[in-house]
Write a protein that holds these residues in place. Structure first.
Motif, PDB file in Angstrom:
ATOM      1  N   PHE A   4      38.366  40.391  43.404  1.00  0.00           N
ATOM      2  CA  PHE A   4      37.382  40.076  42.389  1.00  0.00           C
ATOM      3  C   PHE A   4      36.000  40.472  42.850  1.00  0.00           C
ATOM      4  CE2 PHE A   4      39.316  37.880  38.931  1.00  0.00           C
ATOM      5  CZ  PHE A   4      40.530  37.462  39.426  1.00  0.00           C
ATOM      6  N   GLY A  22      37.556  45.479  34.553  1.00  0.00           N
ATOM      7  CA  GLY A  22      38.305  45.825  35.739  1.00  0.00           C
ATOM      8  C   GLY A  22      38.187  47.300  36.071  1.00  0.00           C
ATOM      9  N   VAL A  27      42.667  47.326  42.972  1.00  0.00           N
ATOM     10  CA  VAL A  27      42.339  46.896  41.612  1.00  0.00           C
ATOM     11  C   VAL A  27      41.252  45.841  41.753  1.00  0.00           C
ATOM     12  CG1 VAL A  27      43.155  45.640  39.581  1.00  0.00           C
ATOM     13  CG2 VAL A  27      44.588  47.419  40.595  1.00  0.00           C
ATOM     14  N   GLU A  28      40.128  46.096  41.106  1.00  0.00           N
ATOM     15  CA  GLU A  28      39.018  45.149  41.159  1.00  0.00           C
ATOM     16  C   GLU A  28      38.826  44.550  39.772  1.00  0.00           C
ATOM     17  OE1 GLU A  28      34.562  44.849  43.021  1.00  0.00           O
ATOM     18  OE2 GLU A  28      35.808  46.585  43.408  1.00  0.00           O
ATOM     19  N   ILE A  29      38.682  43.235  39.741  1.00  0.00           N
ATOM     20  CA  ILE A  29      38.565  42.503  38.487  1.00  0.00           C
ATOM     21  C   ILE A  29      37.293  41.660  38.532  1.00  0.00           C
ATOM     22  CG2 ILE A  29      39.689  40.776  36.994  1.00  0.00           C
ATOM     23  CD1 ILE A  29      41.294  43.368  37.233  1.00  0.00           C
ATOM     24  N   ASP A  30      36.615  41.578  37.398  1.00  0.00           N
ATOM     25  CA  ASP A  30      35.441  40.720  37.288  1.00  0.00           C
ATOM     26  C   ASP A  30      35.868  39.268  37.436  1.00  0.00           C
ATOM     27  OD1 ASP A  30      33.159  39.333  36.570  1.00  0.00           O
ATOM     28  OD2 ASP A  30      32.783  40.507  34.768  1.00  0.00           O
ATOM     29  N   LYS A  76      41.452  39.036  29.823  1.00  0.00           N
ATOM     30  CA  LYS A  76      41.482  39.131  31.279  1.00  0.00           C
ATOM     31  C   LYS A  76      42.861  39.576  31.768  1.00  0.00           C
ATOM     32  CE  LYS A  76      40.027  36.482  35.325  1.00  0.00           C
ATOM     33  NZ  LYS A  76      39.416  35.203  35.733  1.00  0.00           N
ATOM     34  N   ILE A  96      43.966  43.036  33.789  1.00  0.00           N
ATOM     35  CA  ILE A  96      44.706  43.025  35.058  1.00  0.00           C
ATOM     36  C   ILE A  96      45.931  43.929  34.955  1.00  0.00           C
ATOM     37  CG2 ILE A  96      46.119  41.603  36.607  1.00  0.00           C
ATOM     38  CD1 ILE A  96      44.116  39.286  35.985  1.00  0.00           C
ATOM     39  N   GLU A 100      44.909  47.730  34.652  1.00  0.00           N
ATOM     40  CA  GLU A 100      44.512  48.321  35.933  1.00  0.00           C
ATOM     41  C   GLU A 100      45.708  48.440  36.875  1.00  0.00           C
ATOM     42  OE1 GLU A 100      41.765  49.815  36.028  1.00  0.00           O
ATOM     43  OE2 GLU A 100      40.805  48.849  34.326  1.00  0.00           O
TER      44      GLU A 100
END
Length: 125
Positions: free
Chosen positions: A38, A47, A63-66, A104, A108, A111
């Motif tokens: 995150f 993301g 994988v980057e997620i807010d 969200k 996920i 991505e």
């Protein structure tokens, strides 16, 4: 399904593991090679998938997620209205039923799809 658990990735990095990520890894074990993390960057929304060099020079999938709340993700409903409408169509539900949690989760999984293609097509040649 929104509890965040921190754990160490095999590369030694810290990552945040959501139940959605656990589910992905259980049902598709190759995603265990992907670092999910995150970001708290206020400019970053949604993301991203990218690769970074690990200590051996190998490209490692990330994988980057807010880290944002469900409300922040709900705000994307207006900013990304076409994507949200497409999500509703794919899920066969009215767009009014799409909330921040659904957005969200969709990000996920979206991505993770990029990471899957990277693992299957790039790393395997």
């Amino acid at each position: 399904m929104t509890e965040e658990l921190e754990l160490s990735h095999p590369t030694g990095e810290r990552e945040v593991l959501l139940p959605e990520v656990s589910w992905l890894r259980e049902h598709y074990p190759p995603l265990g090679q992907v670092t999910f993390r995150f970001t708290d960057d206020p400019v970053f929304e949604g993301g991203a998938f990218y690769t970074s060099d690990d200590e051996t020079g190998t490209l490692a999938p990330v994988v980057e997620i807010d880290r944002g709340s469900s409300e922040k993700y709900f705000d994307l409903k207006e900013k990304r209205s076409f994507a949200v409408q497409s999500t509703a169509t794919l899920l066969q539900v009215p767009v009014e039923q799409i909330d921040g949690v659904t957005i969200k989760r969709f990000i996920i999984f979206h991505e993770a799809g990029h990471a899957d293609r990277f693992l299957r097509f790039y790393l395997k040649g």
